[in-house]
Design an enzyme around this catalytic site. Sequence first.
Site, PDB file in Angstrom:
ATOM      1  N   ARG A 277      79.153 -22.304 -17.967  1.00 42.87           N
ATOM      2  CA  ARG A 277      78.568 -23.236 -17.314  1.00 42.87           C
ATOM      3  C   ARG A 277      77.118 -23.495 -17.430  1.00 42.87           C
ATOM      4  NH1 ARG A 277      80.173 -23.229 -11.565  1.00 42.87           N
ATOM      5  NH2 ARG A 277      80.092 -20.908 -11.907  1.00 42.87           N
TER       6      ARG A 277
ATOM      7  N   MET B 108      72.998 -23.446 -22.266  1.00 40.78           N
ATOM      8  CA  MET B 108      73.276 -22.822 -23.343  1.00 40.78           C
ATOM      9  C   MET B 108      74.891 -22.585 -23.529  1.00 40.78           C
ATOM     10  SD  MET B 108      71.271 -22.046 -25.968  1.00 40.78           S
ATOM     11  CE  MET B 108      71.623 -20.424 -26.571  1.00 40.78           C
TER      12      MET B 108
ATOM     13  N   GLY C 235      72.930 -13.631 -26.688  1.00 41.10           N
ATOM     14  CA  GLY C 235      71.873 -14.854 -26.618  1.00 41.10           C
ATOM     15  C   GLY C 235      70.795 -14.574 -25.384  1.00 41.10           C
ATOM     16  N   THR C 236      71.389 -13.747 -24.402  1.00 39.20           N
ATOM     17  CA  THR C 236      70.774 -13.493 -23.052  1.00 39.20           C
ATOM     18  C   THR C 236      69.272 -12.885 -23.366  1.00 39.20           C
ATOM     19  OG1 THR C 236      72.933 -13.354 -22.256  1.00 39.20           O
ATOM     20  CG2 THR C 236      71.074 -12.531 -20.785  1.00 39.20           C
ATOM     21  N   SER C 237      68.569 -13.456 -22.657  1.00 37.75           N
ATOM     22  CA  SER C 237      67.178 -13.167 -22.978  1.00 37.75           C
ATOM     23  C   SER C 237      66.835 -12.125 -21.657  1.00 37.75           C
ATOM     24  CB  SER C 237      65.954 -14.213 -22.786  1.00 37.75           C
ATOM     25  OG  SER C 237      64.701 -13.777 -23.130  1.00 37.75           O
TER      26      SER C 237
ATOM     27  N   ALA D 275      69.951 -11.894 -30.565  1.00 41.13           N
ATOM     28  CA  ALA D 275      68.986 -12.772 -30.937  1.00 41.13           C
ATOM     29  C   ALA D 275      68.193 -13.249 -29.936  1.00 41.13           C
ATOM     30  CB  ALA D 275      69.683 -13.794 -31.567  1.00 41.13           C
TER      31      ALA D 275
ATOM     32  N   PHE E 263      68.052 -18.452 -31.200  1.00 44.76           N
ATOM     33  CA  PHE E 263      69.017 -18.691 -32.242  1.00 44.76           C
ATOM     34  C   PHE E 263      68.708 -19.990 -33.197  1.00 44.76           C
ATOM     35  CE2 PHE E 263      72.010 -16.598 -29.541  1.00 44.76           C
ATOM     36  CZ  PHE E 263      72.531 -15.624 -30.341  1.00 44.76           C
TER      37      PHE E 263
ATOM     38  N   HIS F 214      58.700 -22.822 -21.560  1.00 46.35           N
ATOM     39  CA  HIS F 214      60.153 -23.201 -21.164  1.00 46.35           C
ATOM     40  C   HIS F 214      60.421 -24.028 -20.177  1.00 46.35           C
ATOM     41  CE1 HIS F 214      60.458 -19.897 -24.415  1.00 46.35           C
ATOM     42  NE2 HIS F 214      61.839 -20.365 -24.534  1.00 46.35           N
ATOM     43  N   HIS F 215      61.739 -24.140 -19.959  1.00 48.25           N
ATOM     44  CA  HIS F 215      61.988 -24.963 -18.722  1.00 48.25           C
ATOM     45  C   HIS F 215      61.870 -24.069 -17.441  1.00 48.25           C
ATOM     46  CE1 HIS F 215      65.736 -22.530 -18.831  1.00 48.25           C
ATOM     47  NE2 HIS F 215      65.734 -22.438 -19.594  1.00 48.25           N
TER      48      HIS F 215
ATOM     49  N   LYS G 134      64.301 -20.767 -16.330  1.00 51.51           N
ATOM     50  CA  LYS G 134      64.118 -19.697 -17.065  1.00 51.51           C
ATOM     51  C   LYS G 134      63.717 -18.338 -16.299  1.00 51.51           C
ATOM     52  CE  LYS G 134      62.685 -17.636 -21.437  1.00 51.51           C
ATOM     53  NZ  LYS G 134      64.237 -17.242 -21.743  1.00 51.51           N
TER      54      LYS G 134
END
EC number: 1.17.1.8
Length: 266
Positions: free
Chosen positions: A11, A14, A98-100, A124, A127, A154-155, A158
């Site tokens: 949800r 990404m 893809g989780t930072s 990563a 991506f 970034h938004h 984040k």
Amino acid sequence: MTVKVVIAGPRGRMGTEAVQMVANESNFDLVACIDRKIEDAKIRNYPALSDLKVPVFEDPEECFHTVEADVFIDLTVPDACFVHATMALQNKIRTVIGTSGLTNNQIEELTITAKNNQTGCIIAPNFAIGAVLMMLFAKMAANYFPDVEIIEKHHDQKLDAPSGTAVKTLELIKENRQPKTQGHPNEEETMQGARGATDEGIHIHSVRLPGLVAHQEVIFGGSGQTLSIKHDSIDRKSFMSGIKFAVEKVMEIDDLVYGLENILDN
């Protein structure tokens, strides 16, 4: 061969794109999702999931034991991601992260888990193929320009700063650059934090604003010249080709790879 995929974080911004990408790929089959707030999803009748009619699990362990899956994609938050990924690898489900914001210790532990279970894992920080190229170009430029600063934007939702992309860029630059103090030796911040974070003399600046998606500029300075290497993701669709590529590549490896740049030419 059809790759059976589980997605955690369906949800999120990404996650929503990833769900649609997997659903639209003829050689991918979305078999389940993991959502820690499944009750909210039911109340909201979340369309990206209800339209696909795949099971949504609140408990990741139940998901991995119930559903036959080849690849697990995590697009959540660091602590949940680490738990999810560890379980997936222990169940020999190849994993794409893809989780930072994962810590070095968490990445090291996942590396060991992947190796012990001979199960592929790709982490990563970004991506978008253009962002990966930006990082590689910055590494190359560091051979010739030791003075460098990184600005990432970034938004405003984040959670981590600096971004995983900025951290990975920093690591790649440091491979080709000796530690160096930049700027005037007597430089003084009259407002704390004005010069950003520093690592081996490299300054990193994080911007968080609504309206942004993911943007980074690496600025190198030399005598009489500057070099700027910049990448902008203006839509999260820019990340989907990289996720698709990672899902395909993770099926071919039996250990952990950190960064798409390590598999682009493989």
